[in-house]
Design an enzyme around this catalytic site. Structure first.
Site, PDB file in Angstrom:
ATOM      1  CB  SER A  37      -0.854   0.048   1.279  1.00  0.00           C
ATOM      2  OG  SER A  37      -1.735  -1.030   1.337  1.00  0.00           O
TER       3      SER A  37
ATOM      4  CG  HIS B  55      -1.648  -0.520  -4.596  1.00  0.00           C
ATOM      5  ND1 HIS B  55      -2.035   0.761  -4.308  1.00  0.00           N
ATOM      6  CD2 HIS B  55      -2.016  -1.254  -3.513  1.00  0.00           C
ATOM      7  CE1 HIS B  55      -2.595   0.801  -3.110  1.00  0.00           C
ATOM      8  NE2 HIS B  55      -2.591  -0.413  -2.620  1.00  0.00           N
TER       9      HIS B  55
ATOM     10  CD  GLU C 239      -2.318   3.528  -7.062  1.00  0.00           C
ATOM     11  OE1 GLU C 239      -2.608   4.720  -7.033  1.00  0.00           O
ATOM     12  OE2 GLU C 239      -1.845   2.932  -6.073  1.00  0.00           O
TER      13      GLU C 239
ATOM     14  CG  ASN D  75      -3.269   3.702  -0.404  1.00  0.00           C
ATOM     15  OD1 ASN D  75      -4.499   3.744  -0.476  1.00  0.00           O
ATOM     16  ND2 ASN D  75      -2.597   2.579  -0.300  1.00  0.00           N
TER      17      ASN D  75
HETATM   18  N1  CAA Z   1     -16.697 -11.200  -8.006  1.00  0.00           N
HETATM   19  C1  CAA Z   1     -17.184 -10.287  -8.851  1.00  0.00           C
HETATM   20  N2  CAA Z   1     -18.083  -9.330  -8.494  1.00  0.00           N
HETATM   21  C2  CAA Z   1     -18.493  -9.347  -7.227  1.00  0.00           C
HETATM   22  C3  CAA Z   1     -18.045 -10.286  -6.282  1.00  0.00           C
HETATM   23  C4  CAA Z   1     -17.102 -11.244  -6.718  1.00  0.00           C
HETATM   24  N3  CAA Z   1     -16.614 -12.173  -5.905  1.00  0.00           N
HETATM   25  N4  CAA Z   1     -18.651 -10.037  -5.097  1.00  0.00           N
HETATM   26  C5  CAA Z   1     -19.444  -8.969  -5.282  1.00  0.00           C
HETATM   27  N5  CAA Z   1     -19.349  -8.563  -6.577  1.00  0.00           N
HETATM   28  C6  CAA Z   1     -20.008  -7.400  -7.184  1.00  0.00           C
HETATM   29  C7  CAA Z   1     -21.498  -7.360  -6.921  1.00  0.00           C
HETATM   30  O1  CAA Z   1     -22.178  -8.098  -7.895  1.00  0.00           O
HETATM   31  C8  CAA Z   1     -21.786  -5.877  -7.010  1.00  0.00           C
HETATM   32  O2  CAA Z   1     -21.837  -5.509  -8.384  1.00  0.00           O
HETATM   33  P1  CAA Z   1     -23.070  -4.648  -8.964  1.00  0.00           P
HETATM   34  O3  CAA Z   1     -22.880  -3.291  -8.351  1.00  0.00           O
HETATM   35  O4  CAA Z   1     -22.854  -4.697 -10.440  1.00  0.00           O
HETATM   36  O5  CAA Z   1     -24.284  -5.346  -8.483  1.00  0.00           O
HETATM   37  C9  CAA Z   1     -20.523  -5.233  -6.419  1.00  0.00           C
HETATM   38  O6  CAA Z   1     -19.503  -6.229  -6.553  1.00  0.00           O
HETATM   39  C10 CAA Z   1     -20.609  -4.866  -4.938  1.00  0.00           C
HETATM   40  O7  CAA Z   1     -21.499  -5.746  -4.333  1.00  0.00           O
HETATM   41  P2  CAA Z   1     -21.616  -6.243  -2.835  1.00  0.00           P
HETATM   42  O8  CAA Z   1     -23.042  -6.579  -2.633  1.00  0.00           O
HETATM   43  O9  CAA Z   1     -20.624  -7.295  -2.568  1.00  0.00           O
HETATM   44  O10 CAA Z   1     -21.202  -5.099  -1.878  1.00  0.00           O
HETATM   45  P3  CAA Z   1     -21.703  -3.632  -1.641  1.00  0.00           P
HETATM   46  O11 CAA Z   1     -22.614  -3.146  -2.701  1.00  0.00           O
HETATM   47  O12 CAA Z   1     -22.123  -3.585  -0.220  1.00  0.00           O
HETATM   48  O13 CAA Z   1     -20.290  -2.891  -1.821  1.00  0.00           O
HETATM   49  C11 CAA Z   1     -17.979  -2.484  -1.502  1.00  0.00           C
HETATM   50  C12 CAA Z   1     -19.175  -3.275  -1.044  1.00  0.00           C
HETATM   51  C13 CAA Z   1     -17.576  -2.906  -2.916  1.00  0.00           C
HETATM   52  C14 CAA Z   1     -16.851  -2.807  -0.542  1.00  0.00           C
HETATM   53  C15 CAA Z   1     -18.341  -0.963  -1.507  1.00  0.00           C
HETATM   54  O14 CAA Z   1     -18.852  -0.593  -0.259  1.00  0.00           O
HETATM   55  C16 CAA Z   1     -17.148  -0.093  -1.824  1.00  0.00           C
HETATM   56  O15 CAA Z   1     -16.799   0.126  -2.974  1.00  0.00           O
HETATM   57  N6  CAA Z   1     -16.516   0.443  -0.757  1.00  0.00           N
HETATM   58  C17 CAA Z   1     -15.315   1.258  -0.901  1.00  0.00           C
HETATM   59  C18 CAA Z   1     -14.124   0.352  -1.049  1.00  0.00           C
HETATM   60  C19 CAA Z   1     -12.856   1.113  -1.198  1.00  0.00           C
HETATM   61  O16 CAA Z   1     -12.765   2.329  -1.117  1.00  0.00           O
HETATM   62  N7  CAA Z   1     -11.762   0.348  -1.413  1.00  0.00           N
HETATM   63  C20 CAA Z   1     -10.442   0.895  -1.487  1.00  0.00           C
HETATM   64  C21 CAA Z   1      -9.801   0.802  -0.132  1.00  0.00           C
HETATM   65  S1  CAA Z   1      -8.145   1.480  -0.116  1.00  0.00           S
HETATM   66  C22 CAA Z   1      -7.218   0.263  -0.792  1.00  0.00           C
HETATM   67  O17 CAA Z   1      -7.668  -0.780  -1.128  1.00  0.00           O
HETATM   68  C23 CAA Z   1      -5.760   0.550  -0.969  1.00  0.00           C
HETATM   69  C24 CAA Z   1      -4.882   0.221   0.144  1.00  0.00           C
HETATM   70  O18 CAA Z   1      -3.715  -0.026  -0.146  1.00  0.00           O
HETATM   71  C25 CAA Z   1      -5.264   0.305   1.557  1.00  0.00           C
HETATM   72  P1  NAD Z   2      -3.929  -9.627   5.672  1.00  0.00           P
HETATM   73  O1  NAD Z   2      -3.436  -9.496   7.064  1.00  0.00           O
HETATM   74  O2  NAD Z   2      -5.376  -9.843   5.422  1.00  0.00           O
HETATM   75  O3  NAD Z   2      -3.170 -10.813   4.946  1.00  0.00           O
HETATM   76  C1  NAD Z   2      -1.778 -11.003   4.960  1.00  0.00           C
HETATM   77  C2  NAD Z   2      -1.560 -12.501   4.858  1.00  0.00           C
HETATM   78  O4  NAD Z   2      -0.173 -12.747   4.599  1.00  0.00           O
HETATM   79  C3  NAD Z   2      -1.906 -13.249   6.156  1.00  0.00           C
HETATM   80  O5  NAD Z   2      -2.884 -14.215   5.863  1.00  0.00           O
HETATM   81  C4  NAD Z   2      -0.571 -13.872   6.594  1.00  0.00           C
HETATM   82  O6  NAD Z   2      -0.713 -15.164   7.157  1.00  0.00           O
HETATM   83  C5  NAD Z   2       0.170 -13.939   5.264  1.00  0.00           C
HETATM   84  N1  NAD Z   2       1.629 -13.957   5.404  1.00  0.00           N
HETATM   85  C6  NAD Z   2       2.406 -13.209   6.232  1.00  0.00           C
HETATM   86  N2  NAD Z   2       3.708 -13.504   6.027  1.00  0.00           N
HETATM   87  C7  NAD Z   2       3.748 -14.449   5.044  1.00  0.00           C
HETATM   88  C8  NAD Z   2       4.788 -15.142   4.376  1.00  0.00           C
HETATM   89  N3  NAD Z   2       6.069 -14.934   4.670  1.00  0.00           N
HETATM   90  N4  NAD Z   2       4.455 -16.054   3.426  1.00  0.00           N
HETATM   91  C9  NAD Z   2       3.169 -16.279   3.103  1.00  0.00           C
HETATM   92  N5  NAD Z   2       2.129 -15.625   3.688  1.00  0.00           N
HETATM   93  C10 NAD Z   2       2.425 -14.726   4.637  1.00  0.00           C
HETATM   94  O7  NAD Z   2      -3.397  -8.333   4.915  1.00  0.00           O
HETATM   95  P2  NAD Z   2      -3.993  -7.663   3.580  1.00  0.00           P
HETATM   96  O8  NAD Z   2      -4.974  -6.637   3.962  1.00  0.00           O
HETATM   97  O9  NAD Z   2      -4.348  -8.736   2.629  1.00  0.00           O
HETATM   98  O10 NAD Z   2      -2.698  -6.868   3.077  1.00  0.00           O
HETATM   99  C11 NAD Z   2      -1.661  -7.522   2.388  1.00  0.00           C
HETATM  100  C12 NAD Z   2      -0.829  -6.505   1.630  1.00  0.00           C
HETATM  101  O11 NAD Z   2      -1.669  -5.804   0.701  1.00  0.00           O
HETATM  102  C13 NAD Z   2      -0.194  -5.415   2.511  1.00  0.00           C
HETATM  103  O12 NAD Z   2       1.043  -5.053   1.952  1.00  0.00           O
HETATM  104  C14 NAD Z   2      -1.194  -4.282   2.407  1.00  0.00           C
HETATM  105  O13 NAD Z   2      -0.619  -3.026   2.652  1.00  0.00           O
HETATM  106  C15 NAD Z   2      -1.611  -4.404   0.946  1.00  0.00           C
HETATM  107  N6  NAD Z   2      -2.919  -3.850   0.630  1.00  0.00           N
HETATM  108  C16 NAD Z   2      -3.921  -3.907   1.558  1.00  0.00           C
HETATM  109  C17 NAD Z   2      -5.156  -3.389   1.227  1.00  0.00           C
HETATM  110  C18 NAD Z   2      -6.271  -3.437   2.208  1.00  0.00           C
HETATM  111  O14 NAD Z   2      -7.255  -2.702   2.023  1.00  0.00           O
HETATM  112  N7  NAD Z   2      -6.213  -4.248   3.231  1.00  0.00           N
HETATM  113  C19 NAD Z   2      -5.380  -2.853  -0.047  1.00  0.00           C
HETATM  114  C20 NAD Z   2      -4.330  -2.835  -0.979  1.00  0.00           C
HETATM  115  C21 NAD Z   2      -3.086  -3.331  -0.618  1.00  0.00           C
END
Ligand code: CAA
Ligand code: NAD
Length: 294
Positions: free
Chosen positions: A130, A151, A163, A202
């Site tokens: 991330s 990403h 990304e 992010n």
């Molecule tokens: N395969 C394919 N499609 C699927 C699926 C699967 N396994 N499971 C669900 N879907 C589809 C559904 O059919 C639905 O599609 P339609 O809109 O066409 O009907 C859609 O996905 C969402 O459906 P859900 O009923 O599962 O869920 P929801 O409507 O309650 O939405 C959510 C859940 C997608 C999480 C939504 O709330 C959302 O977009 N939230 C924001 C998520 C977000 O911001 N993510 C980024 C986080 S930051 C990050 O990831 C980066 C990082 O490094 C931390």
């Molecule tokens: P998570 O805690 O759900 O999963 C991590 C998994 O890695 C665990 O199941 C753990 O057992 C496994 N693991 C740890 N060390 C290991 C090793 N040496 N070999 C094999 N498996 C190992 O975490 P997550 O949310 O899936 O995040 C994973 C990565 O993805 C992180 O780098 C996170 O920053 C990135 N990421 C997270 C998100 C998010 O929304 N959570 C979104 C994008 C990217």
């Protein structure tokens, strides 16, 4: 056949490894398996393999329920995924996507081992980090030109974006191949970013979540009102505190630490409440309690 399709066909990747079968690794494996790709997921124990398999299967079943996958597609996709406890099983993979915890020393050690093991010609080593600069991860290998960021977003099986991150030493052809794979084979939307902590999304999204936590911590508004405000007033699918619980508060804290190291700007600092919650094990959905209970 159009030019782009021809290019994708010629460069197609048929064998992928995913290291870490948690929420992101499981989602990435599901996406690859549904795209017809032979996918091996590596987890640290048989117990965690069982959890990962169950998560992937439940998510694919949801896709069937939602009409996104038919029964034959479900069975074929399940067949495409296998599991291993040893990364030795990734030797023949053309692309390995790392999705383990957001911790540089864990990723460093892992990439050092992948470098020794993965022997397929032209193999790509990708991190789903991330926030950790890819250059720091690539430095653990003797082939930094073959290391890129890929990403995915949470949930990877639903969110369209990937990304693709290149470093100053990434091989241009490797970056192109990773981007073409995500776009043409996985059907994702690809954006490209340079190697700066947090890439595009992010770097914009996380300070907003940190600010929401500070707002809640200061008693500015209730958590429910902060979330409802951003859903109903700004059109976000979920509010920032619900989103922190989805991402995982441990990951949010790790992201803040990478950002502070890179930018030294207090807008990226972890609010004390986030730290206390992580120390108390309130990681969000994955532990059943974060800002909310699940
Ligand atoms: N395969 C394919 N499609 C699927 C699926 C699967 N396994 N499971 C669900 N879907 C589809 C559904 O059919 C639905 O599609 P339609 O809109 O066409 O009907 C859609 O996905 C969402 O459906 P859900 O009923 O599962 O869920 P929801 O409507 O309650 O939405 C959510 C859940 C997608 C999480 C939504 O709330 C959302 O977009 N939230 C924001 C998520 C977000 O911001 N993510 C980024 C986080 S930051 C990050 O990831 C980066 C990082 O490094 C931390
Ligand atoms: P998570 O805690 O759900 O999963 C991590 C998994 O890695 C665990 O199941 C753990 O057992 C496994 N693991 C740890 N060390 C290991 C090793 N040496 N070999 C094999 N498996 C190992 O975490 P997550 O949310 O899936 O995040 C994973 C990565 O993805 C992180 O780098 C996170 O920053 C990135 N990421 C997270 C998100 C998010 O929304 N959570 C979104 C994008 C990217």
């Amino acid at each position: 056949m159009r030019g782009a399709e021809r290019k994708a066909g010629a460069m197609a990747i048929e064998r992928v490894g995913v290291v870490g079968g948690g929420q992101m690794g499981g989602g990435i494996a599901e996406v690859c398996a549904k795209a017809g790709i032979d996918t091996v997921v590596v987890e640290v124990s048989d117990e965690l393999i069982d959890r990962s398999r169950a998560q992937i299967e439940a998510s694919m079943l949801k896709a069937v329920d939602k009409g996104k996958l038919d029964q034959a597609g479900f069975e074929a996709a399940l067949d495409n995924v296998s599991f291993a406890v040893s990364i030795d099983d990734l030797a023949d993979r053309q692309l390995v996507i790392e999705a383990v915890v957001e911790n540089l020393s864990v990723k460093h050690e892992l990439f050092g081992r992948l470098d020794e093991i993965v022997e397929a010609d032209g193999a790509i080593l990708a991190s789903n980090t991330s926030s950790i600069p890819i250059t720091q991860i690539a430095g653990a290998t003797g082939r930094p030109g073959s290391v890129v960021g890929m990403h995915f977003f949470n949930p990877a099986q639903v969110m369209p974006l990937v990304e693709v991150v290149s470093t100053v030493v990434s091989d241009g052809e490797v970056v192109e191949r990773a981007a073409t794979f995500a776009e043409a084979q996985l059907g994702k939307v690809v954006v490209r970013a340079k190697d700066r902590a947090g890439f595009i999304v992010n770097k914009l999204l996380c300070p907003y979540i940190f600010e929401a936590i500070r707002m809640y911590e200061e008693g500015f508004a209730t958590k429910e009102d902060i979330d409802a405000a951003m859903v109903n007033g700004a059109g976000y699918p979920m509010g920032p505190l619900t989103l922190a619980d989805l991402v995982g508060n441990d990951t949010m804290l790790a992201v803040s630490e990478s950002f502070m190291e890179e930018y030294q700007d207090p807008k990226y600092a972890a609010p004390p409440l986030l730290r206390r919650m992580v120390e108390a094990g309130l990681l969000g959905r994955k532990t059943g309690r974060g800002f909310y209970e699940y």
